[in-house]
Design an enzyme around this catalytic site. Structure first.
Site, PDB file in Angstrom:
ATOM      1  N   ARG A  33       0.845  -1.207   0.000  1.00 59.59           N
ATOM      2  CA  ARG A  33       0.000   0.000   0.000  1.00 59.59           C
ATOM      3  C   ARG A  33       0.879   1.256   0.000  1.00 59.59           C
ATOM      4  NH1 ARG A  33      -3.174  -3.701  -0.511  1.00 59.59           N
ATOM      5  NH2 ARG A  33      -4.791  -4.340   0.955  1.00 59.59           N
ATOM      6  N   GLU A 178     -13.561 -15.119   8.990  1.00 64.56           N
ATOM      7  CA  GLU A 178     -13.467 -14.561   7.639  1.00 64.56           C
ATOM      8  C   GLU A 178     -13.047 -15.614   6.610  1.00 64.56           C
ATOM      9  OE1 GLU A 178     -10.707 -11.298   7.111  1.00 64.56           O
ATOM     10  OE2 GLU A 178     -11.243 -11.038   5.020  1.00 64.56           O
ATOM     11  N   LYS A 220     -17.395 -12.525   8.448  1.00 69.45           N
ATOM     12  CA  LYS A 220     -16.860 -11.571   7.458  1.00 69.45           C
ATOM     13  C   LYS A 220     -16.660 -12.296   6.128  1.00 69.45           C
ATOM     14  CE  LYS A 220     -12.967  -8.463   6.597  1.00 69.45           C
ATOM     15  NZ  LYS A 220     -12.130  -7.419   7.190  1.00 69.45           N
ATOM     16  N   SER A 262     -14.103  -6.043   1.299  1.00 65.92           N
ATOM     17  CA  SER A 262     -14.324  -5.440  -0.018  1.00 65.92           C
ATOM     18  C   SER A 262     -13.618  -6.217  -1.128  1.00 65.92           C
ATOM     19  CB  SER A 262     -13.943  -3.958  -0.036  1.00 65.92           C
ATOM     20  OG  SER A 262     -12.590  -3.749   0.280  1.00 65.92           O
ATOM     21  N   GLY A 263     -12.517  -6.858  -0.832  1.00 67.99           N
ATOM     22  CA  GLY A 263     -11.928  -7.843  -1.732  1.00 67.99           C
ATOM     23  C   GLY A 263     -11.347  -7.333  -3.033  1.00 67.99           C
ATOM     24  N   GLY A 264     -11.101  -6.023  -3.128  1.00 68.09           N
ATOM     25  CA  GLY A 264     -10.540  -5.492  -4.382  1.00 68.09           C
ATOM     26  C   GLY A 264     -11.574  -4.809  -5.258  1.00 68.09           C
ATOM     27  N   ARG A 293      -9.366  -1.889   1.802  1.00 63.36           N
ATOM     28  CA  ARG A 293      -9.089  -1.071   0.613  1.00 63.36           C
ATOM     29  C   ARG A 293     -10.236  -0.118   0.280  1.00 63.36           C
ATOM     30  NH1 ARG A 293      -7.309  -6.221  -2.721  1.00 63.36           N
ATOM     31  NH2 ARG A 293      -8.627  -7.117  -1.081  1.00 63.36           N
TER      32      ARG A 293
HETATM   33  P1  13P Z   1     -10.467  -5.669   1.878  1.00 64.18           P
HETATM   34  O1  13P Z   1     -11.704  -4.915   2.267  1.00 64.18           O
HETATM   35  O2  13P Z   1      -9.411  -4.808   1.232  1.00 64.18           O
HETATM   36  O3  13P Z   1     -10.770  -6.922   1.119  1.00 64.18           O
HETATM   37  O4  13P Z   1      -9.780  -6.141   3.227  1.00 64.18           O
HETATM   38  C1  13P Z   1     -10.574  -6.670   4.218  1.00 64.18           C
HETATM   39  C2  13P Z   1      -9.755  -7.535   5.072  1.00 64.18           C
HETATM   40  O5  13P Z   1      -9.638  -7.307   6.244  1.00 64.18           O
HETATM   41  C3  13P Z   1      -9.104  -8.697   4.476  1.00 64.18           C
HETATM   42  O6  13P Z   1      -8.733  -9.590   5.479  1.00 64.18           O
END
Ligand code: 13P
Length: 339
Positions: A33, A178, A220, A262-264, A293
């Site tokens: 990042r 998650e 999550k 959010s996953g990208g 992100r």
């Molecule tokens: P993102 O929202 O960027 O996918 O990250 C969430 C997260 O905590 C991944 O483990």
């Protein structure tokens, strides 16, 4: 295990109009990042990045909790030297901690991964609890591709997630469970629905077998999406419809809340999907955000490591948090973005 406390904290994490900030990037991911904005990956710069986000005025109205990385749990604010976990608690924001050690190659599998970090976890959790963490996060990674995900990878990851969750609850820490089905690939939304369904079914089976208290956890998951490389993308409403259908088939109503990663996705897509989900949701569970992100990208770019940009970066971060707060109630609209 004090079940009342676990339930109370889990409920606070998904309180109406609030969601989680994932600021728990590992040293490596934080480095990526920072590299993107031309900043060197040093402890001081990681602290400055976290300081910018965590001291943003007004953020606490929309952020219920923050997932921290171990290094940040032991750091303090730049201006007043207040430990970050105290800063958050004093504002009514729940401090949390990422405890997994990352996804590593799964022996005998065809390029699939399993998340490590169970060894010594009981003792580490006790230390994190002492340092102020009230919840934890463990991310399992499921990939879609030719002949994958395999049942083997799904089961190995589900088993580890449940071992982690049970250990958290024993220590009085709320586990964020998650299981992330990745967006990488050219698969369809149907492929993602199947992979997510298989994953969530296995995860809740393991959580049951390992006696995890569902009322004292937060799920999550990924949203159900076509792969990034898929020629066929779907509307926000279709993504919401399929995601909600998948959750309803797999997630017991005893779970207080679902906080999506959010996953990208772009910041706007993530918000629009969350909003569409909440317009459809008949309140089986709270549906909110736990974005990294999609909450941070714009703010980090504006900041670019320069103290004179902190104010504008914080404004952008709080704006995203507010937009997602509205989306978590199904009250967002695209026109609010320009204000
Ligand atoms: P993102 O929202 O960027 O996918 O990250 C969430 C997260 O905590 C991944 O483990």
């Amino acid at each position: 295990m004090n079940r009342d406390v676990l339930h109370e904290v889990a409920t606070r994490m998904v309180a109406t109009g609030r969601g989680l900030l994932a600021a728990d990037e590992s040293l490596n991911t934080a480095g990526k990042r920072l590299q993107k904005i031309g900043v060197e990956n040093t402890e001081a710069n990681r602290r400055a990045m976290r300081d910018m986000l965590l001291t943003a005025p007004g953020g606490e109205q929309f952020i219920s909790g923050v997932i921290l990385f171990e290094e940040t749990l032991n750091q303090s604010t730049i201006k007043d030297n207040i430990p970050f976990s105290n800063l958050l608690s004093n504002q009514g924001v729940v401090p949390g901690i990422k405890v997994d050690k990352g996804a590593k190659s799964l022996a005998g599998a065809n390029g699939e991964v399993v998340t490590e970090g169970l060894d010594g976890l009981r003792e580490r959790l006790a230390g994190f609890s002492k340092a102020g963490a009230r919840f934890a996060k463990w991310r399992a990674v499921i990939q879609i591709g030719k002949d994958i995900p395999s049942d083997y990878a799904i089961r190995a990851n589900a088993h580890a997630l449940a071992r982690y969750a049970a250990l958290c609850q024993e220590t009085g820490i709320v586990p964020i469970v998650e299981p992330e089905v990745l967006m990488e690939g050219d698969h369809t939304i149907d492929d993602c629905e199947m992979a997510t369904t298989r994953t969530l079914k296995a995860v809740f089976q393991e959580l049951f077998l390992q006696r995890v208290f569902l009322e004292g956890m937060v799920l999550k998951p990924n949203m159900v999406l076509p792969g990034k490389g898929s020629p066929r993308q779907e509307s926000h409403e279709e993504v919401a419809r399929v995601t909600l259908r998948t959750l309803k088939r797999c997630v017991p109503a005893a779970v207080p809340g679902v906080a999506f990663l959010s996953g990208g996705q772009s910041e706007l897509d993530a918000t629009a999907h969350l909003d569409a989900l909440n317009r459809l949701n008949d309140r089986a569970w709270k549906l909110t955000f736990s974005f990294s992100r999609a909450l941070q990208n714009g703010a980090l770019e504006a900041w670019s490591g320069r103290p004179e940009n902190v104010e504008e970066a914080q404004r952008l971060f709080v704006h995203r948090a507010q937009m997602n707060s509205l989306a978590s109630k199904g009250e967002w609209s695209r026109s609010l973005e320009d204000k």
